[in-house]
Design an enzyme around this catalytic site. Structure first.
Site, PDB file in Angstrom:
ATOM      1  N   GLY A  24       0.728  -1.163   0.012  1.00  0.00           N
ATOM      2  CA  GLY A  24       0.012   0.045   0.136  1.00  0.00           C
ATOM      3  C   GLY A  24       0.763   1.186  -0.086  1.00  0.00           C
TER       4      GLY A  24
ATOM      5  N   PRO B 131      -5.297   8.947  13.895  1.00  0.00           N
ATOM      6  CA  PRO B 131      -5.653   9.252  12.685  1.00  0.00           C
ATOM      7  C   PRO B 131      -4.929  10.111  11.959  1.00  0.00           C
ATOM      8  CG  PRO B 131      -6.852  10.655  14.071  1.00  0.00           C
ATOM      9  CD  PRO B 131      -6.153  10.075  14.876  1.00  0.00           C
TER      10      PRO B 131
ATOM     11  N   MET C  63      -0.407  11.137  11.964  1.00  0.00           N
ATOM     12  CA  MET C  63       0.765  11.457  12.253  1.00  0.00           C
ATOM     13  C   MET C  63       1.619  12.545  12.079  1.00  0.00           C
ATOM     14  SD  MET C  63       1.147   8.263  14.186  1.00  0.00           S
ATOM     15  CE  MET C  63      -0.067   6.925  14.251  1.00  0.00           C
TER      16      MET C  63
ATOM     17  N   HIS D 121      -9.255  13.759  -0.731  1.00  0.00           N
ATOM     18  CA  HIS D 121      -8.231  12.728  -0.668  1.00  0.00           C
ATOM     19  C   HIS D 121      -8.180  12.148  -2.076  1.00  0.00           C
ATOM     20  CE1 HIS D 121      -8.623  13.102   3.668  1.00  0.00           C
ATOM     21  NE2 HIS D 121      -7.148  12.685   3.863  1.00  0.00           N
TER      22      HIS D 121
ATOM     23  N   LYS E  99      -9.351   6.413  -1.481  1.00  0.00           N
ATOM     24  CA  LYS E  99      -9.666   6.436  -0.064  1.00  0.00           C
ATOM     25  C   LYS E  99     -11.031   5.635   0.347  1.00  0.00           C
ATOM     26  CE  LYS E  99      -9.501   9.011   3.994  1.00  0.00           C
ATOM     27  NZ  LYS E  99      -8.833   7.962   4.921  1.00  0.00           N
TER      28      LYS E  99
ATOM     29  N   GLY F  36     -10.474  10.192   9.369  1.00  0.00           N
ATOM     30  CA  GLY F  36     -10.311   9.983  10.602  1.00  0.00           C
ATOM     31  C   GLY F  36     -10.030  11.361  11.383  1.00  0.00           C
ATOM     32  N   THR F  37      -9.115  12.077  10.557  1.00  0.00           N
ATOM     33  CA  THR F  37      -8.773  13.309  11.229  1.00  0.00           C
ATOM     34  C   THR F  37      -9.797  14.610  11.287  1.00  0.00           C
ATOM     35  OG1 THR F  37      -6.601  12.943  10.058  1.00  0.00           O
ATOM     36  CG2 THR F  37      -6.857  15.335  10.959  1.00  0.00           C
TER      37      THR F  37
HETATM   38  N1  LIG Z   1      -2.280   8.276  10.872  1.00  0.00           N
HETATM   39  C1  LIG Z   1      -2.066   8.810   9.727  1.00  0.00           C
HETATM   40  O1  LIG Z   1      -1.279   9.800   9.852  1.00  0.00           O
HETATM   41  C2  LIG Z   1      -2.438   8.392   8.300  1.00  0.00           C
HETATM   42  C3  LIG Z   1      -3.269   7.474   8.062  1.00  0.00           C
HETATM   43  N2  LIG Z   1      -3.670   6.835   6.929  1.00  0.00           N
HETATM   44  C4  LIG Z   1      -4.362   5.644   6.687  1.00  0.00           C
HETATM   45  O2  LIG Z   1      -3.545   4.667   6.355  1.00  0.00           O
HETATM   46  C5  LIG Z   1      -4.576   3.435   5.797  1.00  0.00           C
HETATM   47  C6  LIG Z   1      -3.794   3.224   4.538  1.00  0.00           C
HETATM   48  O3  LIG Z   1      -3.616   4.221   3.545  1.00  0.00           O
HETATM   49  P1  LIG Z   1      -3.032   4.037   2.004  1.00  0.00           P
HETATM   50  O4  LIG Z   1      -1.753   3.607   2.414  1.00  0.00           O
HETATM   51  O5  LIG Z   1      -3.385   5.237   1.522  1.00  0.00           O
HETATM   52  O6  LIG Z   1      -4.221   2.880   1.635  1.00  0.00           O
HETATM   53  P2  LIG Z   1      -3.799   1.819   0.694  1.00  0.00           P
HETATM   54  O7  LIG Z   1      -5.171   1.128   0.000  1.00  0.00           O
HETATM   55  O8  LIG Z   1      -3.005   2.404  -0.642  1.00  0.00           O
HETATM   56  O9  LIG Z   1      -3.014   0.510   1.320  1.00  0.00           O
HETATM   57  C7  LIG Z   1      -3.632  -0.122   2.124  1.00  0.00           C
HETATM   58  C8  LIG Z   1      -2.799  -1.455   2.167  1.00  0.00           C
HETATM   59  O10 LIG Z   1      -3.437  -2.291   3.213  1.00  0.00           O
HETATM   60  C9  LIG Z   1      -3.862  -3.519   2.769  1.00  0.00           C
HETATM   61  N3  LIG Z   1      -4.744  -4.479   3.534  1.00  0.00           N
HETATM   62  C10 LIG Z   1      -5.998  -4.487   3.036  1.00  0.00           C
HETATM   63  N4  LIG Z   1      -6.664  -5.503   4.157  1.00  0.00           N
HETATM   64  C11 LIG Z   1      -5.664  -5.759   4.867  1.00  0.00           C
HETATM   65  C12 LIG Z   1      -5.541  -6.559   6.032  1.00  0.00           C
HETATM   66  N5  LIG Z   1      -6.502  -7.429   6.236  1.00  0.00           N
HETATM   67  N6  LIG Z   1      -4.226  -6.565   6.679  1.00  0.00           N
HETATM   68  C13 LIG Z   1      -3.174  -6.112   6.322  1.00  0.00           C
HETATM   69  N7  LIG Z   1      -3.243  -5.288   5.406  1.00  0.00           N
HETATM   70  C14 LIG Z   1      -4.378  -5.160   4.493  1.00  0.00           C
HETATM   71  C15 LIG Z   1      -3.941  -3.424   1.204  1.00  0.00           C
HETATM   72  O11 LIG Z   1      -3.787  -4.751   0.672  1.00  0.00           O
HETATM   73  P3  LIG Z   1      -4.702  -5.166  -0.750  1.00  0.00           P
HETATM   74  O12 LIG Z   1      -4.127  -4.340  -1.872  1.00  0.00           O
HETATM   75  O13 LIG Z   1      -4.557  -6.637  -0.787  1.00  0.00           O
HETATM   76  O14 LIG Z   1      -6.220  -4.316  -0.413  1.00  0.00           O
HETATM   77  C16 LIG Z   1      -3.208  -2.435   0.718  1.00  0.00           C
HETATM   78  O15 LIG Z   1      -2.086  -2.934   0.435  1.00  0.00           O
HETATM   79  C17 LIG Z   1      -5.849   4.380   5.638  1.00  0.00           C
HETATM   80  O16 LIG Z   1      -6.586   4.094   6.695  1.00  0.00           O
HETATM   81  C18 LIG Z   1      -5.703   5.859   5.953  1.00  0.00           C
HETATM   82  O17 LIG Z   1      -6.558   6.655   6.100  1.00  0.00           O
HETATM   83  C19 LIG Z   1      -3.093   7.421   5.857  1.00  0.00           C
HETATM   84  C20 LIG Z   1      -2.160   8.526   5.925  1.00  0.00           C
HETATM   85  C21 LIG Z   1      -1.622   9.184   7.253  1.00  0.00           C
HETATM   86  O1  LIG Z   2      -6.075   8.198   3.571  1.00  0.00           O
HETATM   87  C1  LIG Z   2      -5.233   9.211   3.818  1.00  0.00           C
HETATM   88  O2  LIG Z   2      -4.348   9.381   3.033  1.00  0.00           O
HETATM   89  C2  LIG Z   2      -5.085   9.775   5.022  1.00  0.00           C
HETATM   90  N1  LIG Z   2      -5.869   9.282   5.970  1.00  0.00           N
HETATM   91  C3  LIG Z   2      -5.960   9.921   7.418  1.00  0.00           C
HETATM   92  C4  LIG Z   2      -7.431  10.330   7.638  1.00  0.00           C
HETATM   93  O3  LIG Z   2      -8.215   9.426   7.357  1.00  0.00           O
HETATM   94  O4  LIG Z   2      -7.620  11.379   8.423  1.00  0.00           O
HETATM   95  C5  LIG Z   2      -4.893  11.022   7.440  1.00  0.00           C
HETATM   96  C6  LIG Z   2      -4.648  11.838   6.518  1.00  0.00           C
HETATM   97  O5  LIG Z   2      -5.919  12.671   6.124  1.00  0.00           O
HETATM   98  C7  LIG Z   2      -4.207  11.352   5.093  1.00  0.00           C
END
Ligand SMILES: NC(=O)C1=CN([C@@H]2O[C@H](COP(=O)(O)OP(=O)(O)OC[C@H]3O[C@@H](n4cnc5c(N)ncnc54)[C@H](OP(=O)(O)O)[C@@H]3O)[C@@H](O)[C@H]2O)C=CC1
Ligand SMILES: O=C(O)C1=N[C@H](C(=O)O)C[C@H](O)C1
Length: 278
Positions: free
Chosen positions: A13, A127, A129, A162, A166, A171-172
């Protein structure tokens, strides 16, 4: 100092890849060459720079985890997976006494908190970082706790934009709405406007083409009922690098808690991490 083993869940991801690449560049850490991923994943391995990472589907992880933890004692997990994975992944980490940073949004957040509160190891859940946004959250929480009802009767509009893929509402945005609710504003998270159309993002918002597939733009607009006052808060993040530093601070925070055995409390937020690092 021995390197801290980090297992990044969520490869291949978007965010997980950014985090894994950053781990490889940081001398404090060593990348555990395994990643929890989804059931539908087709390839069993992904390359992160020169490192080959083996992807563990939910159906495979139990069989491999003890061997991984023997090879990488003290492993800390960083989860950037999917809203549907949040609760099961958290339970998996807790079952195997793995401290973790949960960056993934969505899922059942009350169940997630219960899981961590009943765990033997600490976790950081947030939500967002990006440390400057965590700071904004802390300021808003202070204001909400200190001046509850200050904006009684005011209206709120929330727009978040986003990348098209997404899955969930930000969550933010949900976290900041909770502060605005405490400040007296009647607003439900179902009214958060999600913008996912690249055409609108380019032409109306002005998101640069290079960030259409990775951006997080939020605007909160508060208005007095008679129109005599308007307040607006905007935070726009382009790309995903801004989340790395805060994530790694959260890892170091957990490491310190574990090394000093100072974790009666198990559930921590990024505001706890930011406060500890003052
Ligand atoms: N806290 C923060 O600061 C931030 C939080 N986020 C959050 O991070 C999350 C990921 O975002 P993003 O990388 O853009 O999403 P992506 O969809 O690009 O990546 C998600 C990954 O998780 C995998 N996945 C799906 N199901 C599972 C499972 N059961 N166990 C483990 N992995 C799994 C997916 O695999 P597959 O391709 O097989 O589905 C995919 O590779 C979101 O919830 C987003 O809101 C994002 C940015 C900042
Ligand atoms: O999915 C994202 O990219 C992000 N997810 C988080 C959220 O759901 O608030 C943090 C940021 O917005 C990026």
């Amino acid at each position: 100092m021995n390197c801290i083993p980090i297992m990044i869940s969520g490869l291949p991801g978007n965010v997980a890849r950014v985090m894994a690449e950053a781990v490889l560049q940081d001398e404090r850490f060593t990348l555990v060459p395994f990643s929890l991923t989804g059931e539908e994943i087709s390839d069993g391995q992904v390359a992160v720079d020169q490192t080959t990472v083996t992807l563990l589907k939910p159906s495979e992880r139990e069989r491999k985890i003890n061997e991984i933890l023997e090879s990488y004692p003290g492993c800390i997990c960083v989860d950037y997976t999917h809203p549907t994975a949040v609760n099961d992944n958290a339970k998996f980490y807790v079952a195997h006494k793995m401290p973790f940073v949960m960056g993934t949004t969505g899922g059942d957040r009350q169940d997630l908190e219960r899981t961590v509160k009943n765990a033997s190891m600490p976790a950081v859940i947030a939500p967002n970082m990006a440390k400057q946004i965590v700071g904004l959250q802390a300021m808003l929480e202070y204001g909400a706790n200190t001046f509850p009802g200050l904006f009684n009767g005011f209206t709120l509009q929330v727009k978040e934009s986003h990348q098209q893929g997404k899955a969930d509402t930000s969550g933010t945005a949900k976290a900041l709405v909770a502060c605005f609710n405490q400040l007296g504003i009647d607003f439900d998270i179902s009214s958060i406007e999600k913008i996912r159309d690249p055409k609108i993002q380019r032409e109306n918002l002005g998101v640069e083409a290079q960030y259409i597939k990775g951006h997080a733009w939020h605007t909160y607009t508060i208005q007095a009922p008679d129109g005599s006052a308007l307040f607006e808060l905007t935070h726009n993040i382009n790309g995903r690098q801004n989340y790395v530093s805060g994530t790694f601070d959260a890892v170091m925070f957990l490491k310190t808690k574990i090394d000093t055995n100072a974790f009666e409390q198990k559930l921590f937020t990024m505001i706890d991490v930011l406060t500890a690092g003052k």
